[in-house]
Enzyme design. Sequence first.
Site, short mmCIF file in Angstrom:
data_model
loop_
_atom_site.label_atom_id
_atom_site.label_comp_id
_atom_site.label_asym_id
_atom_site.label_seq_id
_atom_site.Cartn_x
_atom_site.Cartn_y
_atom_site.Cartn_z
N TYR A 1 -15.38 0.74 -7.03
CA TYR A 1 -16.68 1.39 -6.83
C TYR A 1 -17.55 1.26 -8.08
CZ TYR A 1 -14.07 3.31 -2.93
OH TYR A 1 -13.29 3.43 -1.81
N ARG B 1 -11.05 9.51 1.79
CA ARG B 1 -10.95 10.11 3.12
C ARG B 1 -12.10 11.07 3.37
NH1 ARG B 1 -4.38 10.90 2.64
NH2 ARG B 1 -3.87 8.70 3.07
N SER C 1 -10.36 5.55 -4.79
CA SER C 1 -11.33 6.63 -4.94
C SER C 1 -10.87 7.71 -5.92
CB SER C 1 -11.62 7.26 -3.58
OG SER C 1 -10.44 7.80 -3.00
N LYS D 1 -2.28 -1.45 -3.58
CA LYS D 1 -3.13 -0.25 -3.55
C LYS D 1 -2.24 0.98 -3.63
CE LYS D 1 -6.63 2.06 -0.70
NZ LYS D 1 -7.33 2.08 0.60
N LYS E 1 0.86 -1.18 0.00
CA LYS E 1 0.00 0.00 0.00
C LYS E 1 0.89 1.24 0.00
CE LYS E 1 -3.76 2.33 2.49
NZ LYS E 1 -4.68 2.26 3.65
N LYS F 1 1.25 10.04 5.75
CA LYS F 1 1.41 8.64 6.18
C LYS F 1 2.66 8.01 5.60
CE LYS F 1 -3.58 8.08 6.81
NZ LYS F 1 -4.75 7.16 6.72
#
Length: 332
Positions: A322, A213, A283, A257, A203, A226
């Site tokens: 999605y 988010r 997303s 990811k 990731k 992060k």
Amino acid sequence: MTQPFAPAAFPYARPRRLRSSPWVRRLVAETTLTPADLVWPLIVHDGADDRVPVASMPGVFRLSPKAAAAAVEARDLGIPAVALFPNVDGAIKDCVGTGATDPDGLIPECIKAIKDAAPEIGVITDVALDCYTDHGHDGVLEDGRIVNDTTLERLAEQAFIHAHAGADVVAPSDMMDGRVQAIREALEANGLQDVMILAYAAKYASAFYGPYRDAVGSAKALTGDKKTYQMDYANSDEALREVAMDIAEGADAVMVKPGMLYLDIVQRVSETFRVPTFAYQVSGEYAMMRAAMANGWLEEDRAILESLHAFKRAGCAGVLSYFAPQAARLLG
């Protein structure tokens, strides 16, 4: 890749012959895409409304636990599994993500609702603290630093709560070192050895998570970035080391990811380890495609299917997207 033979030259070789009609294109296709290759990510929330649109992700809604109808829809479309991601009331967030281990919390409630409505559907849950912390990070924050080993205890407890509630697969997305082993040991110790672990093994610290988010309500809470625990997008060999560790610690399947921008990583992981490899069409990838479609710059149906076929061509066993319900209708 080295050619196993010397191909004939034109005019004896005419590759267009195998592209001349729909039937022959289908017959010689090297990869196929079906609804069974898809996982539908669902954003669930603890608010009063059954469906709340996510502005940055057109077509995506925050669903209440009562909206288990999405799982029924997935089943009817031939989608084998859904993945749950929570948006919880900011009032329950704290520095250690206490809400993540509430046995009566949002995710356990949703698991039970889905299993009651559509027991045939696989339920995958996200194991990470970011949706429950007031700082938006995936782990416990102490003196401005994410504390790895303390976080492992919280993640193992969270995974146990989900598995005990009926989750089929727990999916740690946090990128702490040793989290798969901690979770596997917790599951084994509690008689939950049949629960699968889908590790977010590679990731990356990506700019393409923004709409997600927003959807789960962690965007405004996040302090800093992060990059100390998610991977550097400049690296590829590092992904193989991360995947190897997670498999050794007990992961049943692994994930890369983001997805579309990291198909080179997907291919390397799939070819190197020969384990079920998943990818997440995240997303930001979804949102930019939706924006282009809304402006008439992409032909919607074709773009959706082409993007998902790319994952299969790279070696994916399955794709979290999605677009899953729309793609399943097109494929059905």
